[in-house]
Motif scaffolding. Structure first.
Motif, PDB file in Angstrom:
ATOM      1  N   PRO A  56       0.797  -1.230   0.000  1.00  0.00           N
ATOM      2  CA  PRO A  56       0.000   0.000   0.000  1.00  0.00           C
ATOM      3  C   PRO A  56       0.830   1.282   0.000  1.00  0.00           C
ATOM      4  N   PHE A  57       1.944   1.293   0.712  1.00  0.00           N
ATOM      5  CA  PHE A  57       2.782   2.497   0.761  1.00  0.00           C
ATOM      6  C   PHE A  57       3.367   2.809  -0.612  1.00  0.00           C
ATOM      7  N   LEU A  58       3.955   1.803  -1.241  1.00  0.00           N
ATOM      8  CA  LEU A  58       4.539   2.005  -2.570  1.00  0.00           C
ATOM      9  C   LEU A  58       3.477   2.365  -3.593  1.00  0.00           C
ATOM     10  N   TYR A  59       2.329   1.708  -3.515  1.00  0.00           N
ATOM     11  CA  TYR A  59       1.255   1.963  -4.478  1.00  0.00           C
ATOM     12  C   TYR A  59       0.728   3.387  -4.326  1.00  0.00           C
ATOM     13  N   SER A  60       0.587   3.855  -3.102  1.00  0.00           N
ATOM     14  CA  SER A  60       0.130   5.222  -2.867  1.00  0.00           C
ATOM     15  C   SER A  60       1.126   6.223  -3.449  1.00  0.00           C
ATOM     16  N   ASN A  61       2.415   5.995  -3.219  1.00  0.00           N
ATOM     17  CA  ASN A  61       3.440   6.878  -3.778  1.00  0.00           C
ATOM     18  C   ASN A  61       3.422   6.841  -5.297  1.00  0.00           C
ATOM     19  N   TYR A  62       3.243   5.659  -5.861  1.00  0.00           N
ATOM     20  CA  TYR A  62       3.161   5.516  -7.319  1.00  0.00           C
ATOM     21  C   TYR A  62       1.980   6.314  -7.859  1.00  0.00           C
ATOM     22  N   MET A  63       0.835   6.204  -7.193  1.00  0.00           N
ATOM     23  CA  MET A  63      -0.367   6.903  -7.649  1.00  0.00           C
ATOM     24  C   MET A  63      -0.167   8.414  -7.586  1.00  0.00           C
ATOM     25  N   GLU A  64       0.463   8.905  -6.536  1.00  0.00           N
ATOM     26  CA  GLU A  64       0.728  10.341  -6.430  1.00  0.00           C
ATOM     27  C   GLU A  64       1.619  10.805  -7.576  1.00  0.00           C
ATOM     28  N   LEU A  65       2.658  10.042  -7.871  1.00  0.00           N
ATOM     29  CA  LEU A  65       3.547  10.390  -8.975  1.00  0.00           C
ATOM     30  C   LEU A  65       2.824  10.319 -10.312  1.00  0.00           C
ATOM     31  N   ARG A  66       1.917   9.369 -10.444  1.00  0.00           N
ATOM     32  CA  ARG A  66       1.150   9.218 -11.683  1.00  0.00           C
ATOM     33  C   ARG A  66       0.255  10.438 -11.896  1.00  0.00           C
ATOM     34  N   VAL A  67      -0.361  10.938 -10.844  1.00  0.00           N
ATOM     35  CA  VAL A  67      -1.190  12.144 -10.953  1.00  0.00           C
ATOM     36  C   VAL A  67      -0.337  13.309 -11.446  1.00  0.00           C
ATOM     37  N   VAL A  68       0.818  13.489 -10.843  1.00  0.00           N
ATOM     38  CA  VAL A  68       1.712  14.585 -11.241  1.00  0.00           C
ATOM     39  C   VAL A  68       2.119  14.428 -12.707  1.00  0.00           C
ATOM     40  N   GLU A  69       2.446  13.220 -13.105  1.00  0.00           N
ATOM     41  CA  GLU A  69       2.852  12.945 -14.482  1.00  0.00           C
ATOM     42  C   GLU A  69       1.741  13.303 -15.469  1.00  0.00           C
ATOM     43  N   VAL A  70       0.518  12.898 -15.173  1.00  0.00           N
ATOM     44  CA  VAL A  70      -0.612  13.177 -16.055  1.00  0.00           C
ATOM     45  C   VAL A  70      -0.896  14.671 -16.112  1.00  0.00           C
ATOM     46  N   VAL A  71      -0.844  15.332 -14.967  1.00  0.00           N
ATOM     47  CA  VAL A  71      -1.089  16.782 -14.918  1.00  0.00           C
ATOM     48  C   VAL A  71      -0.073  17.518 -15.786  1.00  0.00           C
ATOM     49  N   HIS A  72       1.192  17.149 -15.671  1.00  0.00           N
ATOM     50  CA  HIS A  72       2.231  17.807 -16.471  1.00  0.00           C
ATOM     51  C   HIS A  72       2.085  17.480 -17.954  1.00  0.00           C
ATOM     52  N   ALA A  73       1.823  16.223 -18.259  1.00  0.00           N
ATOM     53  CA  ALA A  73       1.711  15.810 -19.660  1.00  0.00           C
ATOM     54  C   ALA A  73       0.550  16.501 -20.366  1.00  0.00           C
ATOM     55  N   LYS A  74      -0.547  16.686 -19.652  1.00  0.00           N
ATOM     56  CA  LYS A  74      -1.730  17.307 -20.248  1.00  0.00           C
ATOM     57  C   LYS A  74      -1.781  18.812 -20.020  1.00  0.00           C
ATOM     58  N   ARG A  75      -0.769  19.324 -19.319  1.00  0.00           N
ATOM     59  CA  ARG A  75      -0.680  20.759 -19.014  1.00  0.00           C
ATOM     60  C   ARG A  75      -1.974  21.278 -18.381  1.00  0.00           C
ATOM     61  N   LEU A  76      -2.400  20.558 -17.354  1.00  0.00           N
ATOM     62  CA  LEU A  76      -3.640  20.910 -16.658  1.00  0.00           C
ATOM     63  C   LEU A  76      -3.360  21.867 -15.508  1.00  0.00           C
ATOM     64  N   THR A  77      -4.343  22.682 -15.217  1.00  0.00           N
ATOM     65  CA  THR A  77      -4.286  23.554 -14.052  1.00  0.00           C
ATOM     66  C   THR A  77      -5.208  22.983 -12.983  1.00  0.00           C
ATOM     67  N   THR A  78      -5.086  23.503 -11.800  1.00  0.00           N
ATOM     68  CA  THR A  78      -5.980  23.083 -10.720  1.00  0.00           C
ATOM     69  C   THR A  78      -7.434  23.333 -11.116  1.00  0.00           C
ATOM     70  N   ALA A  79      -7.684  24.450 -11.765  1.00  0.00           N
ATOM     71  CA  ALA A  79      -9.045  24.774 -12.197  1.00  0.00           C
ATOM     72  C   ALA A  79      -9.572  23.733 -13.183  1.00  0.00           C
ATOM     73  N   ASN A  80      -8.731  23.281 -14.123  1.00  0.00           N
ATOM     74  CA  ASN A  80      -9.141  22.244 -15.075  1.00  0.00           C
ATOM     75  C   ASN A  80      -9.524  20.954 -14.353  1.00  0.00           C
ATOM     76  N   ILE A  81      -8.677  20.569 -13.412  1.00  0.00           N
ATOM     77  CA  ILE A  81      -8.901  19.306 -12.702  1.00  0.00           C
ATOM     78  C   ILE A  81     -10.169  19.369 -11.861  1.00  0.00           C
ATOM     79  N   THR A  82     -10.337  20.449 -11.108  1.00  0.00           N
ATOM     80  CA  THR A  82     -11.511  20.540 -10.241  1.00  0.00           C
ATOM     81  C   THR A  82     -12.799  20.561 -11.057  1.00  0.00           C
TER      82      THR A  82
END
Length: 69
Positions: A7-33
């Motif tokens: 669970p610890f590694l998976y949670s860290n992986y998921m957090e990094l995955r969110v960051v990766e997707v946000v950067h790749a799609k050039r999303l803002t907080t407003a877009n995500i919300t």
């Protein structure tokens, strides 16, 4: 995916995955919300504190990406 068994590694992986997707799609907080229908404060609190796996999954899926890299 073997990482899901820790669970610890998976949670860290998921957090990094969110960051990766946000950067790749050039999303803002407003877009995500807007896409996941929560307030900016709620998103910030859930991602900056101790995000749940369900919140991380929700963000990734609603951004149109998969959990796998």
């Amino acid at each position: 995916m073997a990482i899901e068994k820790n669970p610890f590694l998976y949670s860290n992986y998921m957090e990094l995955r969110v960051v990766e997707v946000v950067h790749a799609k050039r999303l803002t907080t407003a877009n995500i919300t807007k896409q996941i229908s929560i307030s900016r404060v709620s998103l910030s609190n859930s991602l900056n504190g101790n995000p749940t796996l369900s919140r991380l999954r929700e963000v990734i899926i609603k951004m149109g990406s998969s959990i796998a890299a």
